[in-house]
Design an enzyme around this catalytic site. Structure first.
Site, PDB file in Angstrom:
ATOM      1  N   PRO A 196       0.531  -1.223  -0.021  1.00  0.00           N
ATOM      2  CG  PRO A 196       0.187  -0.642   2.116  1.00  0.00           C
ATOM      3  CD  PRO A 196       1.080  -1.538   1.320  1.00  0.00           C
ATOM      4  CG  ASN A 209      -0.442   2.919   5.017  1.00  0.00           C
ATOM      5  OD1 ASN A 209      -0.085   1.984   4.419  1.00  0.00           O
ATOM      6  ND2 ASN A 209      -1.193   2.733   6.246  1.00  0.00           N
ATOM      7  NE  ARG A 255       4.422  -5.463   8.615  1.00  0.00           N
ATOM      8  CZ  ARG A 255       3.476  -4.882   9.318  1.00  0.00           C
ATOM      9  NH1 ARG A 255       2.303  -4.551   8.711  1.00  0.00           N
ATOM     10  NH2 ARG A 255       3.633  -4.269  10.557  1.00  0.00           N
ATOM     11  CE  LYS A 272      -0.019  -3.334  -7.675  1.00  0.00           C
ATOM     12  NZ  LYS A 272       0.140  -1.965  -7.714  1.00  0.00           N
ATOM     13  CB  SER A 285      -0.147   3.495  -8.957  1.00  0.00           C
ATOM     14  OG  SER A 285      -0.286   1.857  -9.337  1.00  0.00           O
ATOM     15  N   GLY A 298      -1.563  -6.494 -10.496  1.00  0.00           N
ATOM     16  CA  GLY A 298      -1.663  -6.997  -9.204  1.00  0.00           C
ATOM     17  C   GLY A 298      -2.747  -8.297  -9.591  1.00  0.00           C
ATOM     18  CD  GLU A 352      -1.246  -8.297   8.386  1.00  0.00           C
ATOM     19  OE1 GLU A 352      -1.868  -7.478   9.087  1.00  0.00           O
ATOM     20  OE2 GLU A 352      -0.670  -9.441   8.716  1.00  0.00           O
ATOM     21  CB  CYS A 380      -3.811  -0.525   9.160  1.00  0.00           C
ATOM     22  SG  CYS A 380      -2.169  -0.982   9.721  1.00  0.00           S
ATOM     23  CD  GLU A 386      -9.212   1.301   6.725  1.00  0.00           C
ATOM     24  OE1 GLU A 386      -9.277   1.348   5.672  1.00  0.00           O
ATOM     25  OE2 GLU A 386      -8.052   1.337   7.641  1.00  0.00           O
ATOM     26  CG  PHE A 393      -6.599   5.004   5.634  1.00  0.00           C
ATOM     27  CD1 PHE A 393      -6.600   4.096   6.772  1.00  0.00           C
ATOM     28  CD2 PHE A 393      -5.701   5.020   4.687  1.00  0.00           C
ATOM     29  CE1 PHE A 393      -5.450   3.385   6.928  1.00  0.00           C
ATOM     30  CE2 PHE A 393      -4.491   4.293   4.979  1.00  0.00           C
ATOM     31  CZ  PHE A 393      -4.452   3.620   5.990  1.00  0.00           C
TER      32      PHE A 393
HETATM   33  P1  NAD Z   1      -5.307  -0.851  -1.691  1.00  0.00           P
HETATM   34  O1  NAD Z   1      -6.159  -1.960  -1.196  1.00  0.00           O
HETATM   35  O2  NAD Z   1      -6.089   0.238  -2.645  1.00  0.00           O
HETATM   36  O3  NAD Z   1      -4.033  -1.266  -2.399  1.00  0.00           O
HETATM   37  C1  NAD Z   1      -3.010  -1.997  -2.096  1.00  0.00           C
HETATM   38  C2  NAD Z   1      -2.282  -2.861  -3.122  1.00  0.00           C
HETATM   39  O4  NAD Z   1      -3.053  -3.660  -3.646  1.00  0.00           O
HETATM   40  C3  NAD Z   1      -1.955  -1.974  -4.079  1.00  0.00           C
HETATM   41  O5  NAD Z   1      -0.372  -2.362  -4.671  1.00  0.00           O
HETATM   42  C4  NAD Z   1      -2.926  -2.031  -5.063  1.00  0.00           C
HETATM   43  O6  NAD Z   1      -2.292  -1.651  -6.443  1.00  0.00           O
HETATM   44  C5  NAD Z   1      -3.059  -3.611  -5.138  1.00  0.00           C
HETATM   45  N1  NAD Z   1      -4.431  -4.012  -5.397  1.00  0.00           N
HETATM   46  C6  NAD Z   1      -5.581  -3.245  -5.484  1.00  0.00           C
HETATM   47  N2  NAD Z   1      -6.556  -4.093  -5.989  1.00  0.00           N
HETATM   48  C7  NAD Z   1      -6.223  -5.155  -6.252  1.00  0.00           C
HETATM   49  C8  NAD Z   1      -6.697  -6.402  -7.039  1.00  0.00           C
HETATM   50  N3  NAD Z   1      -8.197  -6.505  -7.216  1.00  0.00           N
HETATM   51  N4  NAD Z   1      -5.877  -7.204  -7.037  1.00  0.00           N
HETATM   52  C9  NAD Z   1      -4.515  -7.280  -7.039  1.00  0.00           C
HETATM   53  N5  NAD Z   1      -3.907  -6.123  -6.224  1.00  0.00           N
HETATM   54  C10 NAD Z   1      -4.763  -5.221  -6.030  1.00  0.00           C
HETATM   55  O7  NAD Z   1      -5.010  -0.102  -0.325  1.00  0.00           O
HETATM   56  P2  NAD Z   1      -4.135   1.289  -0.241  1.00  0.00           P
HETATM   57  O8  NAD Z   1      -5.094   2.401  -0.641  1.00  0.00           O
HETATM   58  O9  NAD Z   1      -2.675   1.455  -0.964  1.00  0.00           O
HETATM   59  O10 NAD Z   1      -3.762   1.241   1.400  1.00  0.00           O
HETATM   60  C11 NAD Z   1      -4.697   1.514   2.550  1.00  0.00           C
HETATM   61  C12 NAD Z   1      -5.250   0.388   3.109  1.00  0.00           C
HETATM   62  O11 NAD Z   1      -4.336  -0.503   3.477  1.00  0.00           O
HETATM   63  C13 NAD Z   1      -6.319   0.809   4.189  1.00  0.00           C
HETATM   64  O12 NAD Z   1      -7.555   0.105   4.353  1.00  0.00           O
HETATM   65  C14 NAD Z   1      -5.218   0.447   5.388  1.00  0.00           C
HETATM   66  O13 NAD Z   1      -6.053   0.201   6.656  1.00  0.00           O
HETATM   67  C15 NAD Z   1      -4.657  -0.797   4.859  1.00  0.00           C
HETATM   68  N6  NAD Z   1      -3.536  -1.115   5.726  1.00  0.00           N
HETATM   69  C16 NAD Z   1      -3.668  -2.203   6.518  1.00  0.00           C
HETATM   70  C17 NAD Z   1      -2.504  -2.603   6.999  1.00  0.00           C
HETATM   71  C18 NAD Z   1      -2.304  -3.808   8.041  1.00  0.00           C
HETATM   72  O14 NAD Z   1      -1.246  -4.371   8.359  1.00  0.00           O
HETATM   73  N7  NAD Z   1      -3.484  -4.371   8.265  1.00  0.00           N
HETATM   74  C19 NAD Z   1      -1.049  -1.633   7.090  1.00  0.00           C
HETATM   75  C20 NAD Z   1      -1.172  -0.540   6.313  1.00  0.00           C
HETATM   76  C21 NAD Z   1      -2.341  -0.432   5.279  1.00  0.00           C
END
Ligand code: NAD
Length: 502
Positions: free
Chosen positions: A155, A157, A165, A180, A183, A217, A255, A289, A388, A390
């Site tokens: 992600p 953040n 990790r 990956k 973006s 992805g 996660e 998160c 959430e 955020f």
């Molecule tokens: P996101 O879900 O938009 O994207 C995360 C990653 O997954 C990106 O690389 C994205 O391109 C990819 N992705 C998205 N859709 C996909 C699909 N259908 N198939 C394959 N890959 C895909 O998340 P974000 O906006 O980058 O991050 C914020 C979110 O992450 C928040 O909800 C936050 O709570 C969560 N987060 C969780 C933790 C944890 O440890 N649980 C830690 C940090 C962030």
């Protein structure tokens, strides 16, 4: 990497080579504080994802054949390379993501380096198990082996720490990886991969492909060449990944999102609780998160807490992330700001009272800033308490007694982090057992530590990261039944009627 007036221009890293790939143009990354372009990365395609998976699959056997301590040495060398560039990397991270350089971006790079330290130690700790057999001169071995090719989706953040990790436990276990990054913040991932390359990582062991999650992805998840999918991201994306991965029953580490409750009991040290609550909510501009997303305060101390809390939040300094003394930077993107803004407007429309912030700061002509905001008179069923956000928005609610606090806290589809403040050890321990979340912080804030298991319950995830439990998630166990007696020993084999066990 090339640089132009529009910042750095990157390529893809596949099979140990920096290649343009079949990329369909570029994704531009803007500094969220100044809106200036920081760099561009290729908009990768499914073809690029396939090529990267093939490279990872080809190099996996040789990487797994290297003894784990030798793999760990490469992590240790990478650690030193990153350490030598710590300040420069923190600056890039801050410019790309928007978190204040001091102490947050520096802290994240230090945390990233600590991952390499910690998992390098696993080179000599990849422990299996030996258990007795039912029979003489036999044994049962449970070997801890690599899973194969890992697809790592990260992600925006914590764009450096989340990459570490996933890469560190994957690599020390003998897996190869296609990474990956998001973006929104891909640039710092390049620096980590360059450090691994410089440290002597063999070709194809780590591959980097940038591009949309729904395309690049999705290919990494669906393609039969990947064996384990590890994603840190939203619950929505996690569900899609789970569904797509089911076709080949792949291993998953998910996660996902959170909605952490922060509970202040009536005997808490209020000043400490206020300081901790401000950090727990507004760290990384509310884009973590484990950020506290809803604060519950005992009715007897609600007014006193609210007054002190709103005052402390108003004193936070919003500003240039690179400047000394900035507490809060901008949000990562215009979308994230609009989402935050919409959540506040809806709560206000429902009757919430704005106790601090509540709008875009007029002083900032550029950048995706939003004022740190506190909302009172909020109700449990409202979206702002259930979904959430955020972003830097803190809804406050009061509770009557222990049972009501626990009921409110557990009334959520998320189950990642939770916080509680009390001086009563009995209340603390009972609450820690009753709150159904993967982690609970008592009289303290996060972040989580590497030696703790970071795991989300319910819709916050599956599996976890950190500690030996997280490390083991990047391995699979093979059971070996071994007879060293020189004799078959049993009577149930063909032809029937042979001797009984001796
Ligand atoms: P996101 O879900 O938009 O994207 C995360 C990653 O997954 C990106 O690389 C994205 O391109 C990819 N992705 C998205 N859709 C996909 C699909 N259908 N198939 C394959 N890959 C895909 O998340 P974000 O906006 O980058 O991050 C914020 C979110 O992450 C928040 O909800 C936050 O709570 C969560 N987060 C969780 C933790 C944890 O440890 N649980 C830690 C940090 C962030």
């Amino acid at each position: 990497m090339a640089t132009s007036q529009k910042g750095r221009v990157e390529k893809l890293f596949i099979g140990g080579k920096w290649v343009p790939g079949s990329a369909d143009g570029y994704i531009e990354r803007r500094n969220p504080a100044t809106e200036a372009v920081v760099g561009r990365v290729p908009r990768g395609t499914r073809e690029d994802a396939k090529a990267a998976l093939e490279a990872a699959a080809e190099s996996q056997d040789a990487w797994a054949a290297l003894p784990a301590p030798a793999r760990a040495k490469i992590l240790a060398r990478t650690r030193d390379i990153l350490e030598a560039r710590k300040d420069e990397l923190a600056r890039l991270l801050s410019q790309e993501q928007g978190k204040p350089l001091h102490p947050e971006a520096i802290g994240e790079i230090e945390g990233t380096i600590e991952h390499f330290d910690y998992f390098a130690g696993y080179g000599r700790r990849m422990e299996g198990t030996v258990v007795p057999s039912d029979y003489p001169d036999r044994t049962v071995l449970m070997l801890r082996l690599p899973v194969g090719v890992v697809a790592a989706l990260t992600p925006w953040n914590f764009p450096a720490a989340m990459v570490a990790r996933k890469l560190c436990p994957s690599l020390v276990a003998g897996n190869t990886v296609v990474l990956k990054p998001s973006s929104a913040t891909p640039l710092i991932a390049y620096e980590i991969v360059r450090a691994l390359e410089k440290a002597g990582l063999p070709r194809g062991v780590v591959n980097l492909v940038t591009g949309p999650g729904e395309e690049v992805g999705d290919e990494l998840v669906r393609n039969p060449l990947s064996n384990l999918i590890t994603i840190t991201g939203s619950t929505e994306a996690g569900k899609k990944v789970m569904e797509a991965a089911s076709a080949h029953v792949k291993r998953l580490v998910l996660e996902l999102g959170g909605k952490a409750p922060f509970i202040v009991f009536d005997d808490a040290d209020l000043d400490q609780a206020v300081r901790a609550a401000v950090f727990a909510r507004f760290w990384n501009a509310g884009q973590t998160c484990i950020n506290s997303e809803r604060t519950y305060v005992h009715e007897d101390v609600y007014e006193a807490f609210t007054r002190k809390y709103a005052q402390a939040v108003k004193a936070l300094r919003l500003g240039d992330p690179l400047a000394e003394g900035t507490d809060i930077g901008p949000l990562v993107s215009p979308d994230q700001r609009e989402k935050t803004e919409a959540a506040v407007q809806e709560a206000v429309h429902q009757g919430a009272k704005v106790l601090a912030g509540g709008s875009r700061p007029p002083a900032f002509k550029k950048g995706y800033y939003y004022e740190p905001t506190v909302l009172g008179d909020v109700e449990q069923g409202w979206d702002i308490v259930q979904d959430e956000v955020f972003g830097p928005v803190s809804p406050l609610l009061s509770f009557r007694d222990f049972d009501e606090a626990i009921r409110y806290a557990n009334d959520s589809r998320y189950g990642l982090a939770s916080y509680l403040f009390t001086r009563d050890a009995g209340v603390a321990m009972r609450a820690a057992h009753a709150i159904k979340f993967g982690e609970t912080y008592i009289n303290q804030t996060g972040p989580e530590l590497l030696q703790g298991y970071h795991t989300g319950w319910r819709e916050s995830g599956l599996g976890g990261e950190g500690s030996r439990y997280g490390a083991e998630g990047y391995t699979q166990i093979k059971t070996v039944y071994w007879n060293y007696s020189g004799d078959l020993q049993v009577d149930y084999l063909f032809p029937y009627g042979a001797e009984k066990v001796r």
